[in-house]
Scaffold this motif. Structure first.
Motif, PDB file in Angstrom:
ATOM      1  N   UNK A   1       0.836  -1.202   0.000  1.00 46.63           N
ATOM      2  CA  UNK A   1       0.000   0.000   0.000  1.00 46.63           C
ATOM      3  C   UNK A   1       0.871   1.253   0.000  1.00 46.63           C
ATOM      4  N   UNK A   2       0.534   2.184  -0.873  1.00 49.37           N
ATOM      5  CA  UNK A   2       1.232   3.474  -0.948  1.00 49.37           C
ATOM      6  C   UNK A   2       0.189   4.576  -0.863  1.00 49.37           C
ATOM      7  N   UNK A   3       0.401   5.510   0.056  1.00 49.10           N
ATOM      8  CA  UNK A   3      -0.567   6.588   0.242  1.00 49.10           C
ATOM      9  C   UNK A   3      -0.346   7.679  -0.795  1.00 49.10           C
TER      10      UNK A   3
ATOM     11  N   UNK B   1      -5.283   5.741  -1.734  1.00 50.16           N
ATOM     12  CA  UNK B   1      -4.242   4.728  -1.635  1.00 50.16           C
ATOM     13  C   UNK B   1      -4.119   3.977  -2.957  1.00 50.16           C
ATOM     14  N   UNK B   2      -2.903   3.585  -3.295  1.00 55.39           N
ATOM     15  CA  UNK B   2      -2.694   2.686  -4.429  1.00 55.39           C
ATOM     16  C   UNK B   2      -2.208   1.352  -3.879  1.00 55.39           C
ATOM     17  N   UNK B   3      -2.711   0.268  -4.442  1.00 58.62           N
ATOM     18  CA  UNK B   3      -2.411  -1.071  -3.949  1.00 58.62           C
ATOM     19  C   UNK B   3      -1.821  -1.929  -5.053  1.00 58.62           C
ATOM     20  N   UNK B   4      -0.887  -2.774  -4.668  1.00 58.73           N
ATOM     21  CA  UNK B   4      -0.311  -3.736  -5.601  1.00 58.73           C
ATOM     22  C   UNK B   4      -0.279  -5.098  -4.927  1.00 58.73           C
TER      23      UNK B   4
ATOM     24  N   UNK C   1      -0.704  -3.918   6.885  1.00 53.30           N
ATOM     25  CA  UNK C   1      -0.448  -3.453   5.519  1.00 53.30           C
ATOM     26  C   UNK C   1       0.975  -2.949   5.329  1.00 53.30           C
ATOM     27  N   UNK C   2       1.769  -2.936   6.399  1.00 54.65           N
ATOM     28  CA  UNK C   2       3.166  -2.528   6.281  1.00 54.65           C
ATOM     29  C   UNK C   2       3.391  -1.035   6.343  1.00 54.65           C
TER      30      UNK C   2
ATOM     31  N   UNK D   1     -11.283   0.494   3.048  1.00 58.19           N
ATOM     32  CA  UNK D   1     -12.190   0.395   1.901  1.00 58.19           C
ATOM     33  C   UNK D   1     -11.455  -0.103   0.662  1.00 58.19           C
ATOM     34  N   UNK D   2     -10.250   0.423   0.430  1.00 54.94           N
ATOM     35  CA  UNK D   2      -9.480   0.001  -0.743  1.00 54.94           C
ATOM     36  C   UNK D   2      -9.078  -1.468  -0.638  1.00 54.94           C
TER      37      UNK D   2
END
Length: 321
Positions: free
Chosen positions: A94-96, A102-105, A129-130, A144-145
């Protein structure tokens, strides 16, 4: 009721206990030559049974699914077996990008691949989520994401991460499980550090348990992973003794002589034994665990696992990366 058959006690049936007691008495009264032969056969049986864990995941989930067969939802539809996978880290990076963005991979791995091969199972992932997310808007947005990826976050603050993850997990357990021993620093400082890290470890495990309990539905199977969450089976069973809980270790498990050097050795073993099913990568690791339980806790190892006052925790060697 179907629910009762699924959520029945994990205790060993009385008939099996009586059989074990009879066999033990026969061994005591037998001649030494017969005893040696029986013990040899028992050792072979133990090895073969522990090695039967290759279908560990499938057998565990299929058994749970069979117990729920025929259950209907209030809307008339049939239940799908749910699996709650609990690990220190989610299989997502997760990157804010903003206050509520948030963007998720999604990352792959052996566990993800293994679960993709299990049919008719709805898996949800619970873990950290780290990233540190101290604000409520950020937590709501990330939750939510992650829900779109079937992931549920456990929010750990920086101090807990430092003491639990960087401290007890990576500074104590990981080196010990890889035969590197405990930290050799100033004894008093090490003792104080160990106590605070172990307290944080138990607190973090309870935080994971709280999230599991919040999302648990009757009939779910909870599968806990790795040395980060050795206390989790106990936390879950203390809350709901009928919950079906498995635990799998992704690292070696050391010999009982090495594990004995850990100050919290007994607490950790008993916490893991709260699970219904315990898995290890190899037969040797499984054997080491059973040996630690017998030598440190004074419990009885059987071909199926470890018994404590009539309750059986199954132990198996599992081929899972």
């Amino acid at each position: 009721m179907p629910g009762n058959s699924y959520n029945g006690s994990s205790s060993v049936p009385t008939s099996r206990i009586e059989r074990l007691l009879r066999e033990r008495e026969l061994r005591k009264n037998s001649k030494s030559s017969y005893s040696n032969e029986a013990n040899g056969n028992e050792a072979v049986d133990l090895e073969s049974r522990l090695r039967e864990g290759d279908n560990f995941v499938e057998q565990y989930l299929e058994g749970a699914s069979a117990a729920r067969e025929g259950w209907e939802k209030p809307d008339g539809g049939l239940f799908t077996q749910r699996l709650l996978v609990v690990a220190n880290r989610l299989p997502v990076s997760a990157v804010r990008r903003g206050e509520e963005s948030w963007s998720l991979e999604v990352s792959g791995g052996g566990l993800v691949s293994a679960l993709l091969g299990v049919k008719e199972v709805e898996a949800k992932w619970i873990g950290w989520a780290g990233v540190n997310v101290p604000d409520e808007p950020g937590q709501r947005a990330l939750t939510k994401a992650l829900a779109e990826k079937r992931c549920i976050p456990v929010f750990l603050d920086e101090e807990i991460v430092h003491q639990y993850y960087n401290g007890y997990c990576n500074n104590i357990l990981w080196p010990l499980f890889h035969y590197l021993g405990l930290p050799q620093e100033d004894r008093l400082a090490t003792t104080r550090s160990f106590q605070s890290q172990f307290a944080a470890y138990k607190k973090a495990n309870q935080m994971f348990a709280d999230v599991v309990n919040e999302h648990y539905e009757e009939g779910d199977v909870v599968w806990c992973h790795d040395y980060h969450l050795m206390f989790l089976p106990k936390c879950l069973k203390d809350h709901n003794s009928n919950m079906k809980v498995g635990w799998f270790l992704h690292t070696p498990f050391p010999s009982s002589e090495i594990h004995r050097t850990l100050p919290s050795r007994s607490e950790l073993l008993r916490a893991v034994l709260a699970a219904d099913l315990v898995g290890f990568h190899t037969y040797d690791y499984a054997r080491h665990f059973v040996s630690a339980c017998t030598r440190i806790l004074g419990l009885e190892g059987t071909p199926e696992g470890v018994e404590d006052q009539g309750r059986l925790t199954r132990v198996a060697a599992v081929s899972l990366s």
